[in-house]
Design a protein around this motif. Structure first.
Motif, PDB file in Angstrom:
ATOM      1  N   SER A  36      10.486  18.964  21.614  1.00 37.70           N
ATOM      2  CA  SER A  36      11.626  19.856  21.688  1.00 37.70           C
ATOM      3  C   SER A  36      12.627  19.367  22.731  1.00 37.70           C
ATOM      4  O   SER A  36      12.313  19.325  23.921  1.00 37.70           O
ATOM      5  N   LEU A  37      13.806  19.016  22.271  1.00 35.10           N
ATOM      6  CA  LEU A  37      14.860  18.572  23.174  1.00 35.10           C
ATOM      7  C   LEU A  37      15.240  19.682  24.152  1.00 35.10           C
ATOM      8  O   LEU A  37      15.358  19.451  25.354  1.00 35.10           O
ATOM      9  N   GLY A  38      15.393  20.883  23.640  1.00 31.85           N
ATOM     10  CA  GLY A  38      15.766  22.015  24.479  1.00 31.85           C
ATOM     11  C   GLY A  38      14.764  22.285  25.588  1.00 31.85           C
ATOM     12  O   GLY A  38      15.134  22.571  26.727  1.00 31.85           O
ATOM     13  N   MET A  39      13.489  22.180  25.267  1.00 35.67           N
ATOM     14  CA  MET A  39      12.448  22.425  26.264  1.00 35.67           C
ATOM     15  C   MET A  39      12.541  21.423  27.398  1.00 35.67           C
ATOM     16  O   MET A  39      12.467  21.787  28.573  1.00 35.67           O
ATOM     17  N   TYR A  40      12.716  20.158  27.064  1.00 34.55           N
ATOM     18  CA  TYR A  40      12.774  19.127  28.095  1.00 34.55           C
ATOM     19  C   TYR A  40      14.051  19.211  28.930  1.00 34.55           C
ATOM     20  O   TYR A  40      14.030  18.946  30.129  1.00 34.55           O
ATOM     21  N   ILE A  41      15.162  19.611  28.326  1.00 32.79           N
ATOM     22  CA  ILE A  41      16.396  19.792  29.092  1.00 32.79           C
ATOM     23  C   ILE A  41      16.240  20.949  30.074  1.00 32.79           C
ATOM     24  O   ILE A  41      16.578  20.829  31.255  1.00 32.79           O
ATOM     25  N   LEU A  42      15.705  22.065  29.596  1.00 30.89           N
ATOM     26  CA  LEU A  42      15.492  23.215  30.481  1.00 30.89           C
ATOM     27  C   LEU A  42      14.477  22.898  31.568  1.00 30.89           C
ATOM     28  O   LEU A  42      14.643  23.305  32.724  1.00 30.89           O
ATOM     29  N   TYR A  43      13.440  22.163  31.216  1.00 35.82           N
ATOM     30  CA  TYR A  43      12.425  21.809  32.204  1.00 35.82           C
ATOM     31  C   TYR A  43      13.016  20.920  33.298  1.00 35.82           C
ATOM     32  O   TYR A  43      12.744  21.112  34.477  1.00 35.82           O
ATOM     33  N   LEU A  44      13.844  19.959  32.899  1.00 37.43           N
ATOM     34  CA  LEU A  44      14.489  19.089  33.887  1.00 37.43           C
ATOM     35  C   LEU A  44      15.411  19.903  34.802  1.00 37.43           C
ATOM     36  O   LEU A  44      15.430  19.682  36.015  1.00 37.43           O
ATOM     37  N   LEU A  45      16.141  20.858  34.240  1.00 36.28           N
ATOM     38  CA  LEU A  45      16.983  21.718  35.055  1.00 36.28           C
ATOM     39  C   LEU A  45      16.127  22.492  36.066  1.00 36.28           C
ATOM     40  O   LEU A  45      16.479  22.592  37.245  1.00 36.28           O
ATOM     41  N   PHE A  74      12.597  12.790  32.559  1.00 37.13           N
ATOM     42  CA  PHE A  74      13.799  12.013  32.272  1.00 37.13           C
ATOM     43  C   PHE A  74      13.494  10.886  31.293  1.00 37.13           C
ATOM     44  O   PHE A  74      14.282  10.611  30.387  1.00 37.13           O
ATOM     45  N   TYR A  75      12.348  10.225  31.448  1.00 42.94           N
ATOM     46  CA  TYR A  75      11.941   9.153  30.528  1.00 42.94           C
ATOM     47  C   TYR A  75      11.858   9.685  29.100  1.00 42.94           C
ATOM     48  O   TYR A  75      12.368   9.072  28.162  1.00 42.94           O
ATOM     49  N   ILE A  76      11.215  10.833  28.947  1.00 48.95           N
ATOM     50  CA  ILE A  76      11.074  11.420  27.621  1.00 48.95           C
ATOM     51  C   ILE A  76      12.446  11.818  27.069  1.00 48.95           C
ATOM     52  O   ILE A  76      12.763  11.537  25.907  1.00 48.95           O
ATOM     53  N   LEU A  77      13.268  12.446  27.902  1.00 47.54           N
ATOM     54  CA  LEU A  77      14.612  12.839  27.463  1.00 47.54           C
ATOM     55  C   LEU A  77      15.469  11.629  27.104  1.00 47.54           C
ATOM     56  O   LEU A  77      16.209  11.662  26.121  1.00 47.54           O
ATOM     57  N   PHE A  78      15.390  10.588  27.884  1.00 43.15           N
ATOM     58  CA  PHE A  78      16.145   9.366  27.609  1.00 43.15           C
ATOM     59  C   PHE A  78      15.820   8.847  26.216  1.00 43.15           C
ATOM     60  O   PHE A  78      16.703   8.511  25.436  1.00 43.15           O
ATOM     61  N   HIS A  79      14.537   8.810  25.892  1.00 44.06           N
ATOM     62  CA  HIS A  79      14.138   8.332  24.573  1.00 44.06           C
ATOM     63  C   HIS A  79      14.520   9.328  23.484  1.00 44.06           C
ATOM     64  O   HIS A  79      14.970   8.928  22.417  1.00 44.06           O
ATOM     65  N   LYS A  80      14.350  10.602  23.755  1.00 44.62           N
ATOM     66  CA  LYS A  80      14.697  11.617  22.756  1.00 44.62           C
ATOM     67  C   LYS A  80      16.187  11.573  22.453  1.00 44.62           C
ATOM     68  O   LYS A  80      16.586  11.588  21.296  1.00 44.62           O
ATOM     69  N   LEU A  81      17.013  11.508  23.468  1.00 47.42           N
ATOM     70  CA  LEU A  81      18.457  11.472  23.247  1.00 47.42           C
ATOM     71  C   LEU A  81      18.900  10.153  22.639  1.00 47.42           C
ATOM     72  O   LEU A  81      19.796  10.119  21.809  1.00 47.42           O
ATOM     73  N   GLY A  82      18.258   9.057  23.023  1.00 48.26           N
ATOM     74  CA  GLY A  82      18.583   7.758  22.440  1.00 48.26           C
ATOM     75  C   GLY A  82      18.257   7.703  20.967  1.00 48.26           C
ATOM     76  O   GLY A  82      19.035   7.199  20.168  1.00 48.26           O
ATOM     77  N   TYR A  83      17.135   8.267  20.604  1.00 47.62           N
ATOM     78  CA  TYR A  83      16.735   8.267  19.198  1.00 47.62           C
ATOM     79  C   TYR A  83      17.612   9.213  18.393  1.00 47.62           C
ATOM     80  O   TYR A  83      17.951   8.936  17.256  1.00 47.62           O
ATOM     81  N   ALA A  85      20.681   9.762  18.915  1.00 50.28           N
ATOM     82  CA  ALA A  85      21.989   9.126  18.774  1.00 50.28           C
ATOM     83  C   ALA A  85      21.967   8.035  17.709  1.00 50.28           C
ATOM     84  O   ALA A  85      22.969   7.398  17.463  1.00 50.28           O
ATOM     85  N   GLY A  86      20.818   7.813  17.108  1.00 50.10           N
ATOM     86  CA  GLY A  86      20.724   6.837  16.033  1.00 50.10           C
ATOM     87  C   GLY A  86      20.489   5.418  16.504  1.00 50.10           C
ATOM     88  O   GLY A  86      20.629   4.476  15.740  1.00 50.10           O
ATOM     89  N   LYS A  87      20.084   5.237  17.749  1.00 50.23           N
ATOM     90  CA  LYS A  87      19.854   3.900  18.259  1.00 50.23           C
ATOM     91  C   LYS A  87      18.565   3.306  17.704  1.00 50.23           C
ATOM     92  O   LYS A  87      18.386   2.107  17.698  1.00 50.23           O
ATOM     93  N   CYS A  88      17.697   4.143  17.243  1.00 51.64           N
ATOM     94  CA  CYS A  88      16.438   3.675  16.695  1.00 51.64           C
ATOM     95  C   CYS A  88      16.173   4.457  15.408  1.00 51.64           C
ATOM     96  O   CYS A  88      15.917   5.650  15.440  1.00 51.64           O
ATOM     97  N   LYS A  89      16.232   3.796  14.281  1.00 48.80           N
ATOM     98  CA  LYS A  89      16.175   4.469  12.974  1.00 48.80           C
ATOM     99  C   LYS A  89      14.862   5.174  12.698  1.00 48.80           C
ATOM    100  O   LYS A  89      14.838   6.211  12.062  1.00 48.80           O
ATOM    101  N   LYS A  90      13.736   4.625  13.136  1.00 44.93           N
ATOM    102  CA  LYS A  90      12.459   5.171  12.726  1.00 44.93           C
ATOM    103  C   LYS A  90      11.998   6.348  13.576  1.00 44.93           C
ATOM    104  O   LYS A  90      10.973   6.942  13.313  1.00 44.93           O
ATOM    105  N   HIS A  91      12.725   6.693  14.621  1.00 44.20           N
ATOM    106  CA  HIS A  91      12.288   7.745  15.534  1.00 44.20           C
ATOM    107  C   HIS A  91      13.238   8.925  15.489  1.00 44.20           C
ATOM    108  O   HIS A  91      14.401   8.790  15.210  1.00 44.20           O
ATOM    109  N   GLY A  92      12.705  10.091  15.868  1.00 41.27           N
ATOM    110  CA  GLY A  92      13.562  11.254  15.868  1.00 41.27           C
ATOM    111  C   GLY A  92      13.064  12.251  16.754  1.00 41.27           C
ATOM    112  O   GLY A  92      13.258  13.186  17.240  1.00 41.27           O
TER     113      GLY A  92
END
Length: 92
Positions: A36-45, A74-83, A85-92
């Protein structure tokens, strides 16, 4: 070191290390699908606010654990947001 700081370090270590299996899974699979992107953003906050609080009360144990946990999140969020953004096709 005061016993209360030792307790804080132990509690922080256990809480922080709980994120390590997720970080390891993201690193090994290069996938953030199902996270969950939202969970990790809130957790980082929350971590940022806890770190600010730790500074205000001069708690080294709390500050250290929040910083380390923040790096994991942050590592998890970096990958989640990168994926996302379409930087890696096989991940989401």
């Amino acid at each position: 070191m005061q016993s209360i700081e030792i307790l804080g370090l132990l509690a922080g270590f256990i809480s922080t290390i709980s994120f390590f299996p997720q970080v390891l899974k993201v690193w090994k699979t290069q996938s953030t699908k199902g996270l969950s992107l939202g969970m990790y953003i809130l957790y980082l906050l929350g971590l940022i606010l806890w770190a600010a609080y730790a500074c205000l009360i001069d708690s080294v144990s709390l500050l250290i654990t929040e910083i380390v946990t923040g790096i994991f999140v942050f590592y998890i969020l970096f990958h989640k947001l990168g994926y996302r953004a379409g930087k890696c096709k096989k991940h989401g």
